[in-house]
Motif scaffolding. Structure first.
Motif, PDB file in Angstrom:
ATOM      1  N   SER A  71       0.805  -1.222   0.000  1.00  0.00           N
ATOM      2  CA  SER A  71       0.000   0.000   0.000  1.00  0.00           C
ATOM      3  C   SER A  71       0.837   1.270   0.000  1.00  0.00           C
ATOM      4  CB  SER A  71      -0.934   0.014   1.217  1.00  0.00           C
ATOM      5  OG  SER A  71      -1.872  -1.038   1.143  1.00  0.00           O
ATOM      6  N   VAL A  72       2.090   1.193   0.430  1.00  0.00           N
ATOM      7  CA  VAL A  72       2.946   2.378   0.441  1.00  0.00           C
ATOM      8  C   VAL A  72       3.124   2.904  -0.984  1.00  0.00           C
ATOM      9  CG1 VAL A  72       5.253   3.261   0.940  1.00  0.00           C
ATOM     10  CG2 VAL A  72       4.142   1.689   2.551  1.00  0.00           C
ATOM     11  N   GLY A  73       3.536   2.012  -1.891  1.00  0.00           N
ATOM     12  CA  GLY A  73       3.673   2.411  -3.288  1.00  0.00           C
ATOM     13  C   GLY A  73       2.331   2.683  -3.935  1.00  0.00           C
ATOM     14  N   TYR A  74       1.331   1.911  -3.557  1.00  0.00           N
ATOM     15  CA  TYR A  74      -0.018   2.084  -4.094  1.00  0.00           C
ATOM     16  C   TYR A  74      -0.572   3.460  -3.739  1.00  0.00           C
ATOM     17  CZ  TYR A  74      -4.932   0.863  -4.984  1.00  0.00           C
ATOM     18  OH  TYR A  74      -6.221   0.828  -5.447  1.00  0.00           O
ATOM     19  N   ALA A  75      -0.352   3.870  -2.486  1.00  0.00           N
ATOM     20  CA  ALA A  75      -0.802   5.196  -2.055  1.00  0.00           C
ATOM     21  C   ALA A  75      -0.025   6.296  -2.774  1.00  0.00           C
ATOM     22  CB  ALA A  75      -0.645   5.337  -0.544  1.00  0.00           C
ATOM     23  N   GLY A  76       1.284   6.061  -2.977  1.00  0.00           N
ATOM     24  CA  GLY A  76       2.084   7.030  -3.713  1.00  0.00           C
ATOM     25  C   GLY A  76       1.599   7.187  -5.139  1.00  0.00           C
ATOM     26  N   ALA A 395       4.378  -2.106 -12.022  1.00  0.00           N
ATOM     27  CA  ALA A 395       4.052  -0.844 -12.689  1.00  0.00           C
ATOM     28  C   ALA A 395       4.440   0.356 -11.834  1.00  0.00           C
ATOM     29  CB  ALA A 395       2.565  -0.800 -13.013  1.00  0.00           C
ATOM     30  N   ILE A 396       4.263   0.250 -10.530  1.00  0.00           N
ATOM     31  CA  ILE A 396       4.605   1.353  -9.626  1.00  0.00           C
ATOM     32  C   ILE A 396       6.098   1.636  -9.671  1.00  0.00           C
ATOM     33  CG2 ILE A 396       4.745   2.020  -7.191  1.00  0.00           C
ATOM     34  CD1 ILE A 396       2.063   0.510  -6.799  1.00  0.00           C
ATOM     35  N   VAL A 397       6.902   0.587  -9.609  1.00  0.00           N
ATOM     36  CA  VAL A 397       8.361   0.751  -9.650  1.00  0.00           C
ATOM     37  C   VAL A 397       8.784   1.397 -10.969  1.00  0.00           C
ATOM     38  CG1 VAL A 397      10.575  -0.450  -9.654  1.00  0.00           C
ATOM     39  CG2 VAL A 397       8.768  -1.170  -8.078  1.00  0.00           C
ATOM     40  N   VAL A 398       8.237   0.889 -12.079  1.00  0.00           N
ATOM     41  CA  VAL A 398       8.596   1.420 -13.401  1.00  0.00           C
ATOM     42  C   VAL A 398       8.170   2.879 -13.528  1.00  0.00           C
ATOM     43  CG1 VAL A 398       8.166   1.222 -15.878  1.00  0.00           C
ATOM     44  CG2 VAL A 398       8.505  -0.842 -14.504  1.00  0.00           C
ATOM     45  N   TYR A 399       6.967   3.206 -13.078  1.00  0.00           N
ATOM     46  CA  TYR A 399       6.449   4.565 -13.209  1.00  0.00           C
ATOM     47  C   TYR A 399       7.346   5.575 -12.504  1.00  0.00           C
ATOM     48  CZ  TYR A 399       3.350   8.602 -12.734  1.00  0.00           C
ATOM     49  OH  TYR A 399       2.821   9.869 -12.766  1.00  0.00           O
ATOM     50  N   GLY A 404      10.881  13.514 -13.119  1.00  0.00           N
ATOM     51  CA  GLY A 404       9.812  14.374 -12.642  1.00  0.00           C
ATOM     52  C   GLY A 404       8.813  13.714 -11.706  1.00  0.00           C
ATOM     53  N   THR A 405       9.031  12.434 -11.378  1.00  0.00           N
ATOM     54  CA  THR A 405       8.110  11.748 -10.468  1.00  0.00           C
ATOM     55  C   THR A 405       8.702  11.718  -9.057  1.00  0.00           C
ATOM     56  OG1 THR A 405       9.098   9.600 -11.030  1.00  0.00           O
ATOM     57  CG2 THR A 405       7.164  10.291 -12.289  1.00  0.00           C
ATOM     58  N   ASP A 406       7.927  11.231  -8.127  1.00  0.00           N
ATOM     59  CA  ASP A 406       8.343  11.125  -6.722  1.00  0.00           C
ATOM     60  C   ASP A 406       9.610  10.272  -6.621  1.00  0.00           C
ATOM     61  OD1 ASP A 406       8.548  10.758  -3.984  1.00  0.00           O
ATOM     62  OD2 ASP A 406       6.410  10.441  -3.679  1.00  0.00           O
ATOM     63  N   LYS A 407      10.602  10.736  -5.893  1.00  0.00           N
ATOM     64  CA  LYS A 407      11.874  10.018  -5.794  1.00  0.00           C
ATOM     65  C   LYS A 407      12.146   9.491  -4.387  1.00  0.00           C
ATOM     66  CE  LYS A 407      12.789  10.549 -10.079  1.00  0.00           C
ATOM     67  NZ  LYS A 407      12.641   9.379 -10.971  1.00  0.00           N
ATOM     68  N   ARG A 408      11.143   9.481  -3.500  1.00  0.00           N
ATOM     69  CA  ARG A 408      11.355   8.938  -2.157  1.00  0.00           C
ATOM     70  C   ARG A 408      11.648   7.449  -2.257  1.00  0.00           C
ATOM     71  NH1 ARG A 408       5.935  10.718   0.737  1.00  0.00           N
ATOM     72  NH2 ARG A 408       5.195  10.140  -1.361  1.00  0.00           N
ATOM     73  N   LEU A 409      12.788   7.035  -1.746  1.00  0.00           N
ATOM     74  CA  LEU A 409      13.281   5.666  -1.939  1.00  0.00           C
ATOM     75  C   LEU A 409      12.322   4.628  -1.364  1.00  0.00           C
ATOM     76  CD1 LEU A 409      15.690   4.170  -3.154  1.00  0.00           C
ATOM     77  CD2 LEU A 409      16.767   4.191  -0.893  1.00  0.00           C
ATOM     78  N   TRP A 410      11.848   4.837  -0.145  1.00  0.00           N
ATOM     79  CA  TRP A 410      10.979   3.859   0.506  1.00  0.00           C
ATOM     80  C   TRP A 410       9.639   3.751  -0.231  1.00  0.00           C
ATOM     81  CZ3 TRP A 410      10.271  -0.231   3.293  1.00  0.00           C
ATOM     82  CH2 TRP A 410       9.037  -0.485   3.896  1.00  0.00           C
ATOM     83  N   PRO A 416       7.441  -0.923  -2.782  1.00  0.00           N
ATOM     84  CA  PRO A 416       6.788  -1.636  -3.885  1.00  0.00           C
ATOM     85  C   PRO A 416       7.459  -2.965  -4.224  1.00  0.00           C
ATOM     86  CG  PRO A 416       6.982   0.684  -4.407  1.00  0.00           C
ATOM     87  CD  PRO A 416       7.794   0.458  -3.170  1.00  0.00           C
ATOM     88  N   VAL A 417       8.797  -3.012  -4.156  1.00  0.00           N
ATOM     89  CA  VAL A 417       9.506  -4.256  -4.458  1.00  0.00           C
ATOM     90  C   VAL A 417       9.221  -5.304  -3.388  1.00  0.00           C
ATOM     91  CG1 VAL A 417      11.779  -5.334  -4.629  1.00  0.00           C
ATOM     92  CG2 VAL A 417      11.329  -3.190  -5.835  1.00  0.00           C
TER      93      VAL A 417
END
Length: 481
Positions: A71-76, A395-399, A404-410, A416-417
């Protein structure tokens, strides 16, 4: 050119869903789809009997942790993309139109089959409740189509009305589970209160794969946090918060309720009790620790829990067809928004028709509403939705690798991984135990798994063909101008 552009803008403006649902309303819709009482009174006893016995609460916690990390990546992603298609929209933005359509097809398949499954279980349960209180015994399909008619009316209307109905039902449902849990804990269960259920040894005993399979299936529908994004006033804030709140609430509620049921019989006795009386396991516990009246109320509330899930999945499917239509991959009339209710009413009517046909097929075949309709369709739904979630993780990782997209590592890499790997592991376990899930027929298991794969492949191929036609049309239009 100006006229064409204006018409397109007007069409897009007229195909936006409207509503004023807030964070609480979204959470209610998600938890309603999860149907907590159905999980505790319906799925849990079978999970205990066939899975890892007293370790069932741990399986719920593991499933919740995996989904929470996912959900962390999903919410992002939901903060970057607001679309009622949710998984479909995210896979499309990350991996492209063709895989996105494949994901959409799997999601529609999952929600359609799980809703049909619940119609079977709800009809059987309702018939039992009516008979218990002196009413007539009727064929299960009569109850199924009655429920379908009520769902059709509410689904056609504004999402705000549906959320209010689900909210009332859900508060009562959760209150009953909490009451049972408190009653068992206060009275010390059968042999005292222990935490054996949350130990690795308890989880690994028996068949943890089957336990995880049931646990993850109990969370199906939490995608709805993003599905209703267009119908909130502030989706970039509401969707992420609602996602975390929903997953945590469902996980804690399942773990607490299942732990209470285990303690009601004792960690060393609950599996044998479930094997002897799986359908009555939770109701017997309610009678012992809350009284006979509470057990009767629980039976009635199980019907309302199933009804709430039916309405939640109906809303989710109608919004998927709406999103596909708006993207140009389904008949254009399905993107119509009701002038008064602001709902995807055409998609809602189509969904009702498809549910009617699927349930009618089982009814005409003389199938058992639980052993066949519920079991088979629920199995298909769990595998299909897990496949979509794995695709979404990728898809989240690739996006988020794009400029220009969010670069927060976590948020965009690690979570997502990790979530994707967890989902892959659970998917492998589910497929490995799929024959057990659908009732023991290996041939039938292969047929259903092949149908899931074929659905994804056919949608991808159709997407490529439609995309090629669009490109040729655009090229021709440019040449003419």
């Amino acid at each position: 050119m100006i006229g064409q552009s204006t018409q397109k803008d007007v069409a897009q403006a007229g195909s936006r869903l409207r509503g004023s649902i807030g964070i609480g309303g979204i959470v209610f819709l998600v938890i309603a789809a999860a149907a907590p009482l159905t999980a505790i009174a319906g799925s849990l006893p079978v999970m205990i009997a066939l899975g890892d016995g007293s370790g069932a609460p741990m399986a719920y916690l593991i499933a919740a942790v995996v989904l929470l990390v996912f959900s962390v990546g999903y919410a992002g992603m939901s903060s970057a993309v607001t679309d009622t298609g949710a998984f479909y929209a995210y896979v499309t933005h990350g991996l492209g139109r063709s895989p996105g359509l494949g994901a959409a097809a799997l999601a529609v398949l999952a929600y359609t089959t799980i809703q049909a499954a619940i119609y079977g279980l709800a009809a059987s349960t309702l018939d039992g409740v009516v008979e218990k209180f002196g009413g007539p015994h009727l064929p299960w399909w009569v109850w199924a189509f009655t429920l379908m008619a009520i769902v059709a009316v509410l689904g056609y209307r504004s999402i705000d009305l549906g959320a209010r109905v689900l909210g009332i039902l859900l508060v009562a449902e959760i209150a009953l589970i909490v009451a049972l849990s408190v009653g068992v804990l206060i009275k010390g269960g059968a042999h005292g209160v222990d935490v054996q259920s949350f130990t690795p040894s308890a989880f690994l005993s028996g068949s943890p794969g089957i336990a995880l399979m049931f646990a993850i299936g109990s969370f199906v529908g939490f995608e709805a946090t993003a599905i209703y994004g267009e119908e909130t006033s502030n989706p970039k804030r509401s969707v992420p918060i609602a996602t975390y709140v929903a997953v945590i609430t469902i996980g804690v509620l399942y773990a607490l309720g299942s732990w209470a049921v285990v303690l009601a019989y004792g960690s060393d006795q609950v599996q044998s009790a479930a094997q002897q009386n799986s359908s009555g396991l939770t109701f017997v516990a309610a009678t012992k620790f809350l009284g006979g009246a509470a057990s009767d109320v629980m039976m009635v509330m199980l019907v309302t829990s199933l009804f709430a899930a039916l309405l939640a999945f109906h809303n989710a499917i109608s919004r998927y067809t709406f999103a596909l239509s708006r993207g140009g991959f389904a008949p254009r009339r399905l993107m119509a928004v009701h002038p008064k209710h602001g709902s995807p009413h055409q998609g809602s009517m189509l969904q009702t028709a498809s549910a009617f046909v699927l349930v009618a097929v089982f009814a005409l075949a003389g199938a058992d509403p639980v052993l066949q309709l519920f079991t088979w369709m629920a199995g298909v739904a769990i595998v299909a939705i897990l496949a979509v979630m794995v695709l979404t993780s990728i898809a989240i990782v690739v996006y988020f690798t794009r400029p220009g997209t969010d670069k927060r590592l976590w948020h965009t890499r690690i979570a997502p991984v990790l979530g994707g790997l967890g989902l892959v592991g659970i998917t492998i376990l589910v497929i490995g135990n799929f024959t057990t899930l659908i009732g023991g027929s290996r041939t039938l298991a292969y047929v259903f798994l092949a149908a899931i794969a074929a659905t994804f492949a056919a949608a991808m191929v159709a997407g490529r063909i439609l995309e090629a036609k669009r490109n040729r049309h655009a090229s021709t239009s440019t040449t003419i101008r």
